[in-house]
Design a protein around this motif. Structure first.
Motif, mmCIF file in Angstrom:
data_model
loop_
_atom_site.group_PDB
_atom_site.id
_atom_site.type_symbol
_atom_site.label_atom_id
_atom_site.label_comp_id
_atom_site.label_asym_id
_atom_site.label_seq_id
_atom_site.Cartn_x
_atom_site.Cartn_y
_atom_site.Cartn_z
ATOM 1 N N LYS A 74 0.812 -1.214 0.000
ATOM 2 C CA LYS A 74 0.000 0.000 0.000
ATOM 3 C C LYS A 74 0.851 1.273 0.000
ATOM 4 N N TYR A 143 -2.348 7.128 6.329
ATOM 5 C CA TYR A 143 -2.383 5.693 6.042
ATOM 6 C C TYR A 143 -2.901 4.899 7.243
ATOM 7 N N ASN A 147 -8.266 4.752 4.339
ATOM 8 C CA ASN A 147 -7.940 3.803 3.284
ATOM 9 C C ASN A 147 -8.267 4.434 1.929
ATOM 10 N N ASP A 222 -13.498 6.410 2.105
ATOM 11 C CA ASP A 222 -12.328 5.630 1.713
ATOM 12 C C ASP A 222 -12.723 4.582 0.672
#
Length: 230
Positions: A74, A143, A147, A222
């Motif tokens: 990610k 983070y 999301n 998100d």
């Protein structure tokens, strides 16, 4: 001896946190060696501090490596972008510094108008470096709380950097102290230089980010929420 009273004492809690931050710092410093693993390691460090603040009791190495594994894919792309941008800005700063140094030599007789463009370029680079630092400081927090889609993390970090500028500057003071420790007492920095500023950043930013992440009055969606609506 009352064990329950001991483990709930302020002294025990202090040294327990001291140990956690020490271990987190060592793991994060190790992640810096891999370069592309640096940013995922920093985010994992912040997430681990957040996890402990929210009540996890798992061993510190398990918490860090679990977060590192979950966050690596990610965050690694953003880390590469940060590194490339930083290298470009450092190169630009060196270029303008050398150019201005040469233009100010006595044997050259440049007018103020000729000096204006490189001088402005030099200040623009300074501003971009400062802006990058503000954004990078916000990203681990984002983070950990949200999301977002990839570039939405960057846009939201830019927004938070200016919306809560004073808060960001307070967080940067903690990082500035870390830099001072690095130059004055490098061995100590390897034990506290990242995790302690991260802890300070969490403490300063938590009220704002907790509100944004939990308030129904704030519209922040998100990726998971978008999938649910679809």
């Amino acid at each position: 001896m009352d064990i329950e009273k001991l483990v709930n004492s302020k002294v025990y809690i202090f040294f327990d946190w001291l140990w956690r931050l020490f271990v987190l710092n060592v793991f994060t410093v190790i992640s810096l060696v891999g370069v592309i693993t640096a940013f995922p390691g920093i985010v994992a460090c912040f997430q681990s501090i957040k996890d402990y603040k929210e009540g996890t009791e798992d061993a510190v190495h398990k918490v860090f490596f679990r977060n590192f594994k979950q966050l690596f894919l990610k965050t690694v792309g953003m880390g590469i972008i940060i590194i490339v941008t930083f290298v470009i800005l450092v190169y630009a700063k060196v270029y303008y510094a050398e150019l201005l140094k040469e233009m100010y030599l006595p044997e050259y007789d440049y007018t103020d108008a000729q000096l204006l463009l490189p001088t402005m370029g030099n200040y623009v680079v300074y501003f971009c470096i400062f802006l990058l630092i503000l954004i990078v400081n916000q990203l681990p927090i984002i983070y950990s709380y949200f999301n977002f889609r990839f570039f939405d993390n960057f846009k939201f970090a830019l927004y938070m950097a200016f919306k809560f500028l004073f808060q960001g500057i307070l967080e940067l003071i903690a990082w500035a102290l870390s830099v001072v420790v690095f130059f004055l007492a490098t061995p100590i920095w390897f034990f506290i230089g990242i995790a302690f500023p991260m802890y300070a950043t969490y403490s300063i930013s938590r009220p704002t980010y907790w509100y944004l992440a939990n308030s129904k009055d704030v519209l922040i969606h998100d990726k998971n929420e978008e999938k649910e609506r679809k």
